[in-house]
Design an enzyme around this catalytic site. Structure first.
Site, PDB file in Angstrom:
ATOM      1  N   ASP A 297       0.821  -1.206   0.000  1.00 56.70           N
ATOM      2  CA  ASP A 297       0.000   0.000   0.000  1.00 56.70           C
ATOM      3  C   ASP A 297       0.861   1.264   0.000  1.00 56.70           C
ATOM      4  OD1 ASP A 297       0.991  -0.198   2.636  1.00 56.70           O
ATOM      5  OD2 ASP A 297      -0.894  -1.023   3.374  1.00 56.70           O
TER       6      ASP A 297
ATOM      7  N   ASN B 206      -7.316  -2.516  14.619  1.00 50.98           N
ATOM      8  CA  ASN B 206      -8.724  -2.804  14.296  1.00 50.98           C
ATOM      9  C   ASN B 206      -8.859  -4.002  13.360  1.00 50.98           C
ATOM     10  OD1 ASN B 206      -7.822  -1.777  11.887  1.00 50.98           O
ATOM     11  ND2 ASN B 206      -9.355  -0.135  11.735  1.00 50.98           N
TER      12      ASN B 206
ATOM     13  N   HIS C 152      -7.142  -4.487  10.427  1.00 50.90           N
ATOM     14  CA  HIS C 152      -6.911  -4.287   8.998  1.00 50.90           C
ATOM     15  C   HIS C 152      -5.600  -4.937   8.566  1.00 50.90           C
ATOM     16  CE1 HIS C 152      -4.687  -0.417  10.143  1.00 50.90           C
ATOM     17  NE2 HIS C 152      -3.802  -1.062   9.404  1.00 50.90           N
TER      18      HIS C 152
ATOM     19  N   GLU D 274      -9.731  -1.862   5.606  1.00 58.11           N
ATOM     20  CA  GLU D 274     -10.332  -1.526   6.890  1.00 58.11           C
ATOM     21  C   GLU D 274     -11.629  -2.317   7.108  1.00 58.11           C
ATOM     22  OE1 GLU D 274      -8.693   0.228   8.910  1.00 58.11           O
ATOM     23  OE2 GLU D 274      -7.871   2.064   8.073  1.00 58.11           O
TER      24      GLU D 274
END
Length: 541
Positions: free
Chosen positions: A67, A136, A138, A143
């Site tokens: 990314d 979280n 990801h 996400e």
């Protein structure tokens, strides 16, 4: 998913580097998928050192990064282009033209994503993909969402991810709110995946990954469909939390215990044993639900007095309104977590064996001196349960033929002579015979007789108290010698309120027992039951 738990971050980084090095050795022209962030820095340091020593060769390796922030200039020191050059590419002999990252300064992100996906496919796909995991859940910048994008795409970042990444930027408002990222399908096409997790901030999400089913609210759980995933984490990331519940006649204690056997939260409530069993269990369930809503607890362990029928999962206790009470089923009705139950003395023994005075011993016996005498037998760091699960009732071994009647129906049981209740009875009998003694004066002053009374009178030079104590220690020693002769444990640990007397109890007891087996005072004391109950969940993980 294979799990490798390392002691610390350095060991985790070395283990991951060995896997990457093996991939390069087996296939020198392999395609690596790479990640950024703080977690893989140690991995890249190790790979750079191995390349420097000539152990691995990057000259034919191709890389694709997961990314990149969007929009961001490539020369920005927070861009992932900059990160990869800083931490790996300029430190190894890789052809910079063989390294690829999404272009964070493109004017056409949609076309950039399509081209990036095509480049991966044209390269033959990724042989080994390195991943980190966000707090979280990801992976890459995929996400939590009801619908996860499958291919490389432009995505918005959640507030939690923005806040987590803000530590890398001078100001929070400088943190990009969007990113270009490989999609879930792009990642899953990789032939092998190595997922890294480090630090206590990751244990909640690692626990969710390992214990929950596949769901889009924790994107990393999608990795469970892949045939070759290795999770490498340190103990802090792997250490789940467990809730220990220690039911007593007066109070019920609760403790959240982490993977290092530390109590990170503690609370209690009155037992209210005058209430029906259902009301007591409902109060316990309510407290458990409140605590587990605030801590990442993965299981609940309960220590209870009494006899447990493990086949029926019921409890019968003399000092509580439990009569074949289905504690397990009632708790499971309210607590949406695994629940484990054992005798409170067993739990205390397990806690002391793992985190207290028995931590260095494989085999240990714990003796709890209270209203009766409780016992916990630990063999090879596990509770010895016996054929029916009720082993450890050491308080009811006979030490006096045709002796005092016991509530169990037998005579001469050890607890009728060496429990705190027995010591109190012996003290009261001595005072009746010696009403003018110092012992009698201590009782009159304190208006109570308890396990401390004899010790207080002894300190004042009372010969009557000396005689009571000498007889009590003899009874206590007889039972301990018997236990030692049967089990030959690594240690015997004494617990219960009377153990607070410390050396005043221990020194004469050790002398009287006269054994090579060490006798110790509980280090954990009242916390032993909480930790041991919590460990029921950890041991059954």
């Amino acid at each position: 998913m294979r799990v490798i738990v390392c002691n610390d971050y350095d060991e985790m980084s070395k283990r991951a580097a060995k896997i990457v090095a093996s991939q390069i050795t087996l296939k020198p022209n392999c395609v690596l998928g790479l990640a950024t962030g703080s977690t893989p820095i140690g991995l890249y340091d190790n790979l750079a050192e191995m390349n420097k020593l000539g152990e691995i060769d990057f000259s034919d390796v191709t890389t694709f990064n997961l990314d990149e922030y969007y929009p961001i200039n490539l020369d920005n020191d927070q861009s992932y282009h900059y990160f990869m050059n800083e931490h790996l590419f300029t430190r190894v002999n890789i052809d910079i033209n063989s390294t690829h990252l999404p272009n964070g300064q493109t004017d056409d992100p949609e076309t950039e994503c399509e081209n990036y996906e095509k480049m991966i496919n044209d390269a033959g796909g990724i042989d080994l993909q390195i991943l980190g995991i966000g707090q979280n859940g990801h992976i890459g910048f995929n996400e939590p969402d009801n619908n996860l994008n499958t291919v490389t795409h432009l995505t918005g970042l959640t507030q939690s991810t923005i806040e987590a990444n803000s530590r890398f930027f001078e100001k929070k408002e400088d943190v990009p709110t969007r990113a270009l990222t490989m999609g879930i399908a792009s990642i899953l096409k990789s032939r092998k995946i190595v997922l890294l997790a480090s630090g206590r901030t990751k244990y909640k999400v690692v626990s969710e990954l390992l214990n929950e089913g596949i769901n889009t609210s924790v994107p990393a759980t999608m990795l469970k469909v892949h045939p070759d995933v290795v999770l490498i984490c340190d103990k802090e990331a792997y250490a789940s939390m467990y809730l220990g519940v220690d039911i007593g006649g007066t109070s019920i204690k609760f403790g959240v215990v982490d993977g290092f056997n530390n109590i990170v939260y503690k609370d209690s409530l009155p037992t209210q044993k005058d209430k029906p069993a259902r009301a007591i269990i409902d109060n316990i369930a309510k407290a458990c639900k409140d605590i587990t809503s605030r801590f990442p607890v993965t299981a609940v362990g309960v220590g209870t007095p009494g006899i447990i029928d493990f086949a029926k999962k019921t409890v019968t206790a003399a000092n509580l309104p439990f009569d074949n009470t289905p504690i397990f089923d009632w708790l499971k009705e309210s607590i949406n977590l695994p629940v484990y139950i054992n005798n409170d003395a067993n739990c205390a023994a397990l806690g002391e064996a793992v985190a207290g005075e028995g931590a260095g011993e494989k085999d240990m016996l714990m003796i709890t001196l209270g209203t009766g005498i409780g016992g916990g037998i630990i063999i090879d760091k596990k509770i010895y349960m016996g054929a029916k699960g009720d082993a450890g009732e050491i308080g009811h071994m006979c030490i006096e033929t045709n002796g005092k009647p016991c509530s169990c129906g037998n005579r001469g049981c050890w607890e009728k002579y060496a429990s705190v209740s027995a010591l109190i009875e012996q003290t009261e009998e001595a005072v009746l015979k010696n009403p003018n003694s110092i012992l009698a004066n201590v009782i009159a002053k304190n208006h109570v007789v308890d396990g401390k009374t004899v010790f207080e009178a002894k300190q004042k030079g009372c010969t009557v108290a000396d005689a009571v104590f000498e007889q009590y220690i003899e009874y206590l020693a007889v039972g301990i010698r018997n236990i030692i002769n049967i089990f030959r444990p690594g240690a015997v640990v004494i617990a219960g309120g009377i153990s607070e007397a410390g050396q005043a109890l221990l020194d004469p007891l050790v002398k009287k027992v006269d054994s090579s087996v060490p006798i110790k005072i509980s280090r954990l004391q009242n916390d032993a039951g909480i930790i041991g109950a919590a460990l029921l969940g950890e041991k059954n993980r």
